[in-house]
Motif scaffolding. Structure first.
Motif, PDB file in Angstrom:
ATOM      1  N   MET A   1       1.010  -1.156   0.092  1.00 28.29           N
ATOM      2  CA  MET A   1       0.125   0.026  -0.016  1.00 28.29           C
ATOM      3  C   MET A   1       0.908   1.080   0.021  1.00 28.29           C
ATOM      4  SD  MET A   1      -2.745   1.334   2.938  1.00 28.29           S
ATOM      5  CE  MET A   1      -3.490  -0.103   2.885  1.00 28.29           C
ATOM      6  N   LEU A   2       0.586   2.121  -0.841  1.00 28.41           N
ATOM      7  CA  LEU A   2       1.288   3.241  -0.919  1.00 28.41           C
ATOM      8  C   LEU A   2       0.360   4.537  -0.696  1.00 28.41           C
ATOM      9  CD1 LEU A   2       3.616   2.899  -4.133  1.00 28.41           C
ATOM     10  CD2 LEU A   2       4.039   2.613  -1.742  1.00 28.41           C
ATOM     11  N   LEU A   3       0.716   5.398   0.108  1.00 32.04           N
ATOM     12  CA  LEU A   3      -0.156   6.511   0.507  1.00 32.04           C
ATOM     13  C   LEU A   3       0.438   7.750  -0.415  1.00 32.04           C
ATOM     14  CD1 LEU A   3      -0.223   6.474   4.253  1.00 32.04           C
ATOM     15  CD2 LEU A   3      -2.143   5.512   2.553  1.00 32.04           C
ATOM     16  N   THR A   4      -0.784   8.543  -0.940  1.00 29.22           N
ATOM     17  CA  THR A   4      -0.285   9.921  -1.703  1.00 29.22           C
ATOM     18  C   THR A   4      -1.184  10.836  -1.262  1.00 29.22           C
ATOM     19  OG1 THR A   4      -2.290   9.190  -3.413  1.00 29.22           O
ATOM     20  CG2 THR A   4      -0.095   7.912  -3.741  1.00 29.22           C
ATOM     21  N   GLY A   5      -0.746  11.982  -1.679  1.00 30.76           N
ATOM     22  CA  GLY A   5      -1.549  13.094  -1.315  1.00 30.76           C
ATOM     23  C   GLY A   5      -1.675  13.395   0.253  1.00 30.76           C
ATOM     24  N   ASP A   6      -2.664  13.976   0.353  1.00 25.35           N
ATOM     25  CA  ASP A   6      -3.223  14.175   1.905  1.00 25.35           C
ATOM     26  C   ASP A   6      -2.867  13.237   2.676  1.00 25.35           C
ATOM     27  OD1 ASP A   6      -4.038  16.544   0.536  1.00 25.35           O
ATOM     28  OD2 ASP A   6      -6.078  16.705   1.394  1.00 25.35           O
ATOM     29  N   ALA A   7      -3.265  12.100   2.329  1.00 29.21           N
ATOM     30  CA  ALA A   7      -3.104  10.639   3.011  1.00 29.21           C
ATOM     31  C   ALA A   7      -1.628  10.378   3.511  1.00 29.21           C
ATOM     32  CB  ALA A   7      -3.538   9.553   2.326  1.00 29.21           C
ATOM     33  N   ALA A   8      -0.773  11.106   2.495  1.00 25.31           N
ATOM     34  CA  ALA A   8       0.895  10.663   2.884  1.00 25.31           C
ATOM     35  C   ALA A   8       1.411  12.137   3.620  1.00 25.31           C
ATOM     36  CB  ALA A   8       1.529  10.600   1.496  1.00 25.31           C
ATOM     37  N   GLY A   9       0.259  13.113   4.017  1.00 25.33           N
ATOM     38  CA  GLY A   9       0.724  14.117   4.337  1.00 25.33           C
ATOM     39  C   GLY A   9       1.576  15.192   3.741  1.00 25.33           C
ATOM     40  N   LEU A  10       1.302  15.005   2.437  1.00 29.74           N
ATOM     41  CA  LEU A  10       1.633  16.078   1.265  1.00 29.74           C
ATOM     42  C   LEU A  10       1.072  17.026   1.063  1.00 29.74           C
ATOM     43  CD1 LEU A  10       3.013  13.146  -1.040  1.00 29.74           C
ATOM     44  CD2 LEU A  10       4.282  14.308   0.704  1.00 29.74           C
ATOM     45  N   VAL A  11       0.939  17.920   2.140  1.00 24.50           N
ATOM     46  CA  VAL A  11       0.198  19.083   1.877  1.00 24.50           C
ATOM     47  C   VAL A  11       1.131  20.331   2.424  1.00 24.50           C
ATOM     48  CG1 VAL A  11      -1.819  20.283   3.215  1.00 24.50           C
ATOM     49  CG2 VAL A  11      -1.908  17.813   2.862  1.00 24.50           C
ATOM     50  N   SER A  12       0.881  21.404   1.771  1.00 25.52           N
ATOM     51  CA  SER A  12       1.568  22.738   1.982  1.00 25.52           C
ATOM     52  C   SER A  12       1.424  23.263   3.482  1.00 25.52           C
ATOM     53  CB  SER A  12       1.391  23.913   0.926  1.00 25.52           C
ATOM     54  OG  SER A  12       2.144  24.902   1.270  1.00 25.52           O
ATOM     55  N   ALA A  13       2.334  23.541   4.146  1.00 23.31           N
ATOM     56  CA  ALA A  13       2.120  24.175   5.428  1.00 23.31           C
ATOM     57  C   ALA A  13       2.058  25.500   5.239  1.00 23.31           C
ATOM     58  CB  ALA A  13       3.402  23.911   6.180  1.00 23.31           C
ATOM     59  N   LEU A  14       2.181  26.157   3.949  1.00 23.54           N
ATOM     60  CA  LEU A  14       2.174  27.456   3.863  1.00 23.54           C
ATOM     61  C   LEU A  14       0.615  27.984   3.761  1.00 23.54           C
ATOM     62  CD1 LEU A  14       3.524  30.163   3.775  1.00 23.54           C
ATOM     63  CD2 LEU A  14       3.971  29.435   1.344  1.00 23.54           C
ATOM     64  N   HIS A  15      -0.098  27.165   2.875  1.00 24.06           N
ATOM     65  CA  HIS A  15      -1.353  27.580   2.267  1.00 24.06           C
ATOM     66  C   HIS A  15      -2.410  26.452   2.422  1.00 24.06           C
ATOM     67  CE1 HIS A  15      -0.264  25.403  -1.326  1.00 24.06           C
ATOM     68  NE2 HIS A  15       0.967  26.223  -1.460  1.00 24.06           N
ATOM     69  N   GLY A  16      -2.107  25.178   2.787  1.00 27.78           N
ATOM     70  CA  GLY A  16      -2.792  24.188   3.017  1.00 27.78           C
ATOM     71  C   GLY A  16      -3.238  23.231   1.875  1.00 27.78           C
ATOM     72  N   GLY A  17      -2.861  23.699   0.648  1.00 29.02           N
ATOM     73  CA  GLY A  17      -3.205  23.174  -0.575  1.00 29.02           C
ATOM     74  C   GLY A  17      -2.379  21.827  -0.847  1.00 29.02           C
ATOM     75  N   GLY A  18      -2.980  20.976  -1.626  1.00 33.22           N
ATOM     76  CA  GLY A  18      -2.231  19.671  -1.879  1.00 33.22           C
ATOM     77  C   GLY A  18      -2.475  18.938  -3.187  1.00 33.22           C
ATOM     78  N   ILE A  19      -3.501  19.599  -4.182  1.00 29.40           N
ATOM     79  CA  ILE A  19      -3.552  19.227  -5.238  1.00 29.40           C
ATOM     80  C   ILE A  19      -2.497  18.897  -6.117  1.00 29.40           C
ATOM     81  CG2 ILE A  19      -4.317  20.829  -6.593  1.00 29.40           C
ATOM     82  CD1 ILE A  19      -6.302  17.656  -6.566  1.00 29.40           C
ATOM     83  N   ASP A  20      -1.522  19.480  -6.240  1.00 32.28           N
ATOM     84  CA  ASP A  20      -0.431  19.300  -7.209  1.00 32.28           C
ATOM     85  C   ASP A  20       0.260  18.249  -6.474  1.00 32.28           C
ATOM     86  OD1 ASP A  20       0.208  20.833  -4.741  1.00 32.28           O
ATOM     87  OD2 ASP A  20       1.824  22.020  -5.829  1.00 32.28           O
ATOM     88  N   CYS A  21       0.605  17.954  -5.183  1.00 35.04           N
ATOM     89  CA  CYS A  21       1.179  17.113  -4.577  1.00 35.04           C
ATOM     90  C   CYS A  21       0.703  15.644  -4.552  1.00 35.04           C
ATOM     91  CB  CYS A  21       1.519  17.219  -2.884  1.00 35.04           C
ATOM     92  SG  CYS A  21       2.578  18.693  -2.713  1.00 35.04           S
ATOM     93  N   ALA A  22      -0.855  15.674  -4.657  1.00 32.62           N
ATOM     94  CA  ALA A  22      -1.605  14.433  -4.776  1.00 32.62           C
ATOM     95  C   ALA A  22      -1.357  13.869  -6.479  1.00 32.62           C
ATOM     96  CB  ALA A  22      -3.115  14.955  -4.622  1.00 32.62           C
TER      97      ALA A  22
END
Length: 114
Positions: A1-22
């Motif tokens: 199992m691999l976590l991606t995006g928000d589930a993997a904690g790949l969210v910007s601390a600066l603005h809370g966005g994460g669609i690009d990281c997802a």
């Protein structure tokens, strides 16, 4: 199992966005699965997104140290410049760029105790 995006904690601390990281982490996950190389997933994520996310976290921490009136002045100065936001893109999440330009250093010299 691999976590991606928000589930993997790949969210910007600066603005809370994460669609690009997802999207990016999803692509990396698929590539690792296709190559039967899931053990390298976290390493690849760090290579591609680690620097940016660490820079955004560092910049967010600097901004949180500002009082609201200073933050308001920075936003107003950028807004009054009449430049499109894209022209400030090189600063996005890059605390080093802010430091080099002296943007935050001039506003809050106490943060830099060299």
């Amino acid at each position: 199992m691999l976590l991606t995006g928000d589930a993997a904690g790949l969210v910007s601390a600066l603005h809370g966005g994460g669609i690009d990281c997802a999207c990016i982490s999803g692509k990396i996950a698929i590539e690792c699965i296709e190559e039967n190389n899931v053990d390298e997933y976290e390493k690849h994520i760090d290579e591609v997104l680690g620097g940016r996310l660490k820079g955004e976290k560092r910049l967010a921490n600097l901004v949180w140290k500002l009082n609201r009136s200073i933050t308001d002045r920075v936003v107003k100065a950028v807004h009054q410049s009449e430049k499109p936001l894209g022209e400030y893109g090189f600063l996005n999440g890059n605390a080093d760029a802010f430091e080099k330009l002296g943007v935050l250093r001039g506003l809050i010299p106490a943060l830099w105790k060299h």
